[in-house]
Write a protein that holds these residues in place. Structure first.
Motif, PDB file in Angstrom:
ATOM      1  N   THR A 192      -3.226  11.215  -4.540  1.00  0.00           N
ATOM      2  CA  THR A 192      -2.217  10.487  -5.300  1.00  0.00           C
ATOM      3  C   THR A 192      -2.826   9.208  -5.875  1.00  0.00           C
ATOM      4  O   THR A 192      -3.982   8.862  -5.585  1.00  0.00           O
ATOM      5  N   GLU A 193      -2.035   8.497  -6.655  1.00  0.00           N
ATOM      6  CA  GLU A 193      -2.491   7.203  -7.175  1.00  0.00           C
ATOM      7  C   GLU A 193      -2.827   6.245  -6.033  1.00  0.00           C
ATOM      8  O   GLU A 193      -3.759   5.449  -6.141  1.00  0.00           O
ATOM      9  N   ARG A 194      -2.071   6.338  -4.960  1.00  0.00           N
ATOM     10  CA  ARG A 194      -2.339   5.460  -3.818  1.00  0.00           C
ATOM     11  C   ARG A 194      -3.741   5.713  -3.267  1.00  0.00           C
ATOM     12  O   ARG A 194      -4.463   4.772  -2.922  1.00  0.00           O
ATOM     13  N   ASP A 195      -4.139   6.976  -3.176  1.00  0.00           N
ATOM     14  CA  ASP A 195      -5.472   7.308  -2.677  1.00  0.00           C
ATOM     15  C   ASP A 195      -6.556   6.748  -3.598  1.00  0.00           C
ATOM     16  O   ASP A 195      -7.570   6.216  -3.131  1.00  0.00           O
ATOM     17  N   SER A 250     -10.431   6.164   3.166  1.00  0.00           N
ATOM     18  CA  SER A 250     -10.414   7.162   2.097  1.00  0.00           C
ATOM     19  C   SER A 250     -10.897   8.526   2.582  1.00  0.00           C
ATOM     20  O   SER A 250     -10.954   9.469   1.790  1.00  0.00           O
ATOM     21  N   ALA A 270      -6.291   4.183  -5.638  1.00  0.00           N
ATOM     22  CA  ALA A 270      -6.296   2.722  -5.546  1.00  0.00           C
ATOM     23  C   ALA A 270      -6.943   2.255  -4.243  1.00  0.00           C
ATOM     24  O   ALA A 270      -7.709   1.276  -4.227  1.00  0.00           O
ATOM     25  N   LEU A 271      -6.647   2.945  -3.137  1.00  0.00           N
ATOM     26  CA  LEU A 271      -7.241   2.584  -1.850  1.00  0.00           C
ATOM     27  C   LEU A 271      -8.756   2.726  -1.900  1.00  0.00           C
ATOM     28  O   LEU A 271      -9.493   1.874  -1.386  1.00  0.00           O
ATOM     29  N   VAL A 323      -6.264  -0.409  -9.613  1.00  0.00           N
ATOM     30  CA  VAL A 323      -5.377  -0.539  -8.454  1.00  0.00           C
ATOM     31  C   VAL A 323      -3.931  -0.828  -8.837  1.00  0.00           C
ATOM     32  O   VAL A 323      -3.049  -0.867  -7.976  1.00  0.00           O
ATOM     33  N   TYR A 324      -3.672  -1.024 -10.136  1.00  0.00           N
ATOM     34  CA  TYR A 324      -2.346  -1.472 -10.570  1.00  0.00           C
ATOM     35  C   TYR A 324      -2.101  -0.993 -11.999  1.00  0.00           C
ATOM     36  O   TYR A 324      -3.042  -0.801 -12.773  1.00  0.00           O
ATOM     37  N   HIS A 370      -3.609  11.440 -10.355  1.00  0.00           N
ATOM     38  CA  HIS A 370      -3.180  12.226  -9.195  1.00  0.00           C
ATOM     39  C   HIS A 370      -3.366  13.691  -9.551  1.00  0.00           C
ATOM     40  O   HIS A 370      -3.190  14.101 -10.703  1.00  0.00           O
TER      41      HIS A 370
END
Length: 218
Positions: A27-30, A207, A32-33, A54-55, A110
């Protein structure tokens, strides 16, 4: 093909192995992390050149994904190494030696990724063995590759399996893909220094790269 092993590695069996196709979702969260784990916005939390990773900077619909995020696609294959036919080694002595990546199109923010992996190289280095895994990744529903990883795994203590001289060495890819670089003798035109945060490796491992090297002080 020569090289039956008395030291835990049988080249014929290793090279004949076919990895099952695997898949993973991110996902986008992954994304960004991962970017934070490799240092994005480490010096400046609102760096305009790095905030996009990240944003949703400046109204962009999706975050941008660093090309090296593709290196995470190979993590599913690494635990399978110790169970490969003809491959016996101490997993505690495994090191990630080198990473070669070809990016064919921008990585989506994603996606569900399908990975097709194969053994691309095997080399006897005496006290160690080198295994190269080539992984081609596809976005779900597409037959056009997104990227290709060639991962070099250095196995300490697993060498000495050759039955011929010179030592056993096999690679299925052409040499021009790994060019040797000549370091010029002149002074550099520019230099850049950067530092990693003390806790950066602990963030990076979230990650999916859980090698104790990133977290265990012993």
């Amino acid at each position: 093909m020569e090289g039956r092993s008395n030291h835990g590695i049988n080249p014929e069996l290793v090279l004949a192995y076919k990895f099952p196709e695997s898949s993973s979702r991110y996902t986008e969260r992954d994304a960004a992390l991962y970017a934070l784990g490799v240092g994005a916005c480490g010096r400046d939390a609102v760096d305009a050149n790095e905030l996009k990773y990240v944003y949703h900077s400046n109204g962009q619909q999706f975050i941008k994904v660093l090309p090296t995020f593709a290196a995470l696609f190979i993590l599913d294959c690494l635990p399978k190494l110790s169970s490969l036919p003809g491959m016996e080694f101490d997993p505690r002595l495994l090191l990630h030696g080198q990473q070669y990546i070809e990016i064919y199109k921008p990585l989506p923010a994603h996606s569900c990724i399908r990975n097709k992996a194969r053994i691309a190289g095997l080399h006897d280095k005496g006290k160690a063995a080198i295994v190269e895994i080539e992984t081609t990744s596809y976005a779900d529903g597409s037959e056009e590759p997104l990227c290709m990883n060639r991962t070099t795994i250095y196995l300490r203590g697993a060498g000495g399996f050759s039955k011929s001289s010179p030592p056993y060495s096999f690679a299925s890819y052409s040499g021009h893909q790994t060019p040797s670089l000549k370091i010029p003798k002149t002074q550099p035109f520019a230099s850049y220094e950067d530092t990693t945060r003390p806790s950066q490796a602990l963030l990076y491992r979230l990650s999916g790269d859980y090698n104790p090297l990133h977290s265990d002080p012993t």
